[in-house]
Design an enzyme around this catalytic site. Structure first.
Site, short mmCIF file in Angstrom:
data_model
loop_
_atom_site.label_atom_id
_atom_site.label_comp_id
_atom_site.label_asym_id
_atom_site.label_seq_id
_atom_site.Cartn_x
_atom_site.Cartn_y
_atom_site.Cartn_z
N TRP A 27 1.03 -1.03 0.05
CA TRP A 27 -0.03 -0.01 -0.18
C TRP A 27 0.95 1.40 0.12
O TRP A 27 0.43 2.33 0.01
CB TRP A 27 -0.90 0.03 1.09
CG TRP A 27 -0.48 -0.56 2.37
CD1 TRP A 27 0.32 0.38 3.60
CD2 TRP A 27 -0.18 -1.81 2.98
NE1 TRP A 27 0.67 -0.37 4.52
CE2 TRP A 27 0.44 -1.68 4.24
CE3 TRP A 27 -0.62 -2.87 2.69
CZ2 TRP A 27 0.77 -2.88 5.09
CZ3 TRP A 27 -0.54 -4.20 3.30
CH2 TRP A 27 0.11 -4.10 4.40
N ARG A 28 2.28 1.00 -0.02
CA ARG A 28 2.97 2.25 0.01
C ARG A 28 3.65 2.56 -1.50
O ARG A 28 4.52 3.41 -1.61
CB ARG A 28 4.33 2.05 1.11
CG ARG A 28 3.94 2.18 2.47
CD ARG A 28 5.01 1.89 3.28
NE ARG A 28 4.61 2.03 4.80
CZ ARG A 28 5.56 1.81 5.58
NH1 ARG A 28 6.64 1.31 5.47
NH2 ARG A 28 5.06 1.98 6.96
N GLU A 40 -5.31 0.24 6.02
CA GLU A 40 -5.40 0.85 7.48
C GLU A 40 -6.45 0.14 8.20
O GLU A 40 -6.37 -0.14 9.34
CB GLU A 40 -5.61 2.22 7.70
CG GLU A 40 -4.43 3.14 7.27
CD GLU A 40 -3.13 2.99 8.21
OE1 GLU A 40 -3.59 2.65 9.20
OE2 GLU A 40 -2.03 3.39 7.78
N LEU A 83 -9.72 -12.24 8.97
CA LEU A 83 -9.36 -11.02 9.58
C LEU A 83 -9.92 -10.66 10.80
O LEU A 83 -9.37 -9.96 11.76
CB LEU A 83 -9.42 -9.94 8.27
CG LEU A 83 -8.37 -9.88 7.30
CD1 LEU A 83 -8.77 -8.93 6.51
CD2 LEU A 83 -6.90 -9.34 7.94
N GLY A 84 -11.17 -11.34 10.94
CA GLY A 84 -11.86 -11.06 12.02
C GLY A 84 -12.44 -9.60 12.20
O GLY A 84 -12.30 -8.85 11.41
N TYR A 85 -13.09 -9.45 13.40
CA TYR A 85 -13.90 -8.03 13.52
C TYR A 85 -14.44 -7.74 12.33
O TYR A 85 -14.35 -6.67 11.55
CB TYR A 85 -12.95 -7.08 14.02
CG TYR A 85 -12.21 -7.36 15.09
CD1 TYR A 85 -12.53 -7.01 16.47
CD2 TYR A 85 -10.89 -8.06 15.33
CE1 TYR A 85 -11.98 -7.41 17.51
CE2 TYR A 85 -10.21 -8.44 16.34
CZ TYR A 85 -10.75 -8.04 17.67
OH TYR A 85 -10.30 -8.26 18.58
N TYR A 123 -7.89 8.05 14.13
CA TYR A 123 -6.65 7.68 13.47
C TYR A 123 -6.82 7.29 12.03
O TYR A 123 -5.63 7.82 11.66
CB TYR A 123 -6.15 6.36 14.43
CG TYR A 123 -5.02 5.48 13.93
CD1 TYR A 123 -3.86 6.01 13.57
CD2 TYR A 123 -5.48 4.77 12.95
CE1 TYR A 123 -2.80 5.50 12.73
CE2 TYR A 123 -4.33 3.84 12.19
CZ TYR A 123 -3.12 4.27 12.19
OH TYR A 123 -2.29 3.81 11.30
N ASP A 141 -1.74 6.09 17.13
CA ASP A 141 -2.04 4.66 17.45
C ASP A 141 -1.14 4.39 18.54
O ASP A 141 -0.44 5.13 19.14
CB ASP A 141 -1.91 3.70 16.00
CG ASP A 141 -0.40 3.38 15.99
OD1 ASP A 141 0.75 4.23 16.14
OD2 ASP A 141 -0.20 2.59 14.80
N CYS A 205 17.67 3.70 17.21
CA CYS A 205 16.63 4.71 17.37
C CYS A 205 17.27 6.26 17.18
O CYS A 205 18.24 6.68 17.49
CB CYS A 205 16.17 4.90 18.63
SG CYS A 205 14.75 6.08 18.61
N CYS A 211 15.70 11.01 24.30
CA CYS A 211 14.50 10.12 24.85
C CYS A 211 14.92 9.99 26.25
O CYS A 211 15.85 9.54 26.72
CB CYS A 211 14.58 8.86 24.17
SG CYS A 211 13.36 7.77 24.85
#
Length: 346
Positions: A27-28, A40, A83-85, A123, A141, A205, A211
């Protein structure tokens, strides 16, 4: 250093890190708002690696908003199987129908328009509008909350809505022009480096120097997550009822858990072989040769099912159930994940 001053320092490092380290994901490939939307929604409650195959199959069958608005619900749910839900899929179709009617089949560009569509929360609206159109809105998120709370050393509970709201407002104030890269960078950093389970990979990071959680050795306690309410536990006995190569399925109620989904007949208690005859009588069936076909433990958000399954040969079909051959069930009927281990025993 004040919190807002600290947050302003993350903008450039996040964008640069993302441009150098982002994963190649389907999807990118292009900033197609429809593709971003589908990915998403699929990525809610599902890991990236698992989503890839579903995403490709979904787009092959439903390549655009018009096709999504017109697809039969049974076919849509079958594509969503695994995928559920399933309300996520139903809301996709509802939103597509609105987009067809109100926006002439074109995904709205603005956050405020997107967030009003069924199944698109703050989101997802932020993700679509920022990634596809670079609108300067946050997409917060769990990954983002983890990164930000560690950077600023926050000990507020990230499971509370007020914490998410607070951080969303703060991120809104520091959004750079490259909003899509910034949002995806924060999410990617949380997924790959500032990881949810185990020790974060701080040496990789780009924010390690500023941080607070790293520099004060707090990564083991930040982010703070207070325990959730314990899930209710239920015993469920599932029946694989067979009559001359056909198996019984039925549709669940229109509301509640797994609403409107197909399932194998079952009861919400655990029984032994001796009680099976009585259950079959209640369904106006007579059976023989009941065989245990396994157990399964399935976790929903607020409930857990401890399941046991029996395969039973029955002498007649009844009108309460739908009787179909294995091939037809596999091809046409979406069976929720809780019942898949028993479906595989057909």
């Amino acid at each position: 250093m004040e919190e807002m001053e600290l947050l302003k320092k993350i903008r450039q490092p996040i964008v640069e890190w993302y441009q150098q380290n982002k994963r190649e994901l389907p999807w990118r490939k292009e900033k197609n708002p429809y593709h971003i939307w589908i990915s998403e929604i699929m990525l809610q409650q599902t890991r990236i690696e698992a989503v890839k195959q579903y995403y490709e199959r979904f787009l092959k069958q439903i390549p655009n908003i018009q096709a999504l608005s017109e697809i039969e619900e049974e076919k849509l749910l079958k594509l969503w199987e695994g995928l559920g839900y399933y309300n996520r899929a139903r809301n996709l179709k509802k939103a597509a129908q609105i987009v067809q009617e109100k926006y002439h089949g074109q995904m709205p560009k603005r956050y405020q328009e997107l967030v009003e569509l069924p199944g698109i929360g703050e989101y997802t609206a932020g993700a679509i509008s920022s990634i596809a159109y670079d609108e300067c809105v946050p997409a917060v998120d769990g990954n983002v909350l983890r990164v930000i709370s560690r950077v600023v050393g926050s000990k507020e509970d990230v499971l509370e809505s007020k914490t998410k709201k607070k951080f969303t407002e703060k991120i809104k104030e520091i959004m750079p022009k490259q909003a899509g890269n910034f949002n995806e960078g924060l999410m990617e950093l949380g997924e790959l480096v500032c990881i949810p389970n185990g020790e974060p990979l701080c040496e990789k990071c780009p924010l390690q120097k500023i941080c607070i959680a790293k520099n004060e050795n707090l990564t083991n306690i930040i982010p703070v997550r207070n325990p959730k309410i314990k899930r209710k536990k239920e015993q469920v006995t599932v029946f694989l009822l067979e009559k001359e190569g056909k198996f019984a399925i039925r549709k669940r109620k229109k509301t509640g858990l797994l609403a409107n989904m197909y399932e194998f007949p079952n009861i919400t208690r655990k029984i032994g072989k001796k009680e099976i005859e009585k259950v079959l009588e209640d369904w106006k069936l007579v059976g023989k040769d009941a065989k245990k076909i396994g157990t399964h433990h399935h976790i929903f958000s607020h409930i857990e099912w401890n399941m046991i399954g029996y395969r039973v040969q029955v002498k007649v079909e009844n009108d309460e159930f739908i009787w179909k051959k294995k091939e037809e069930i596999l091809e046409k009927y979406a069976i929720p994940g809780a019942f898949v281990p028993f479906r595989d025993k057909m």
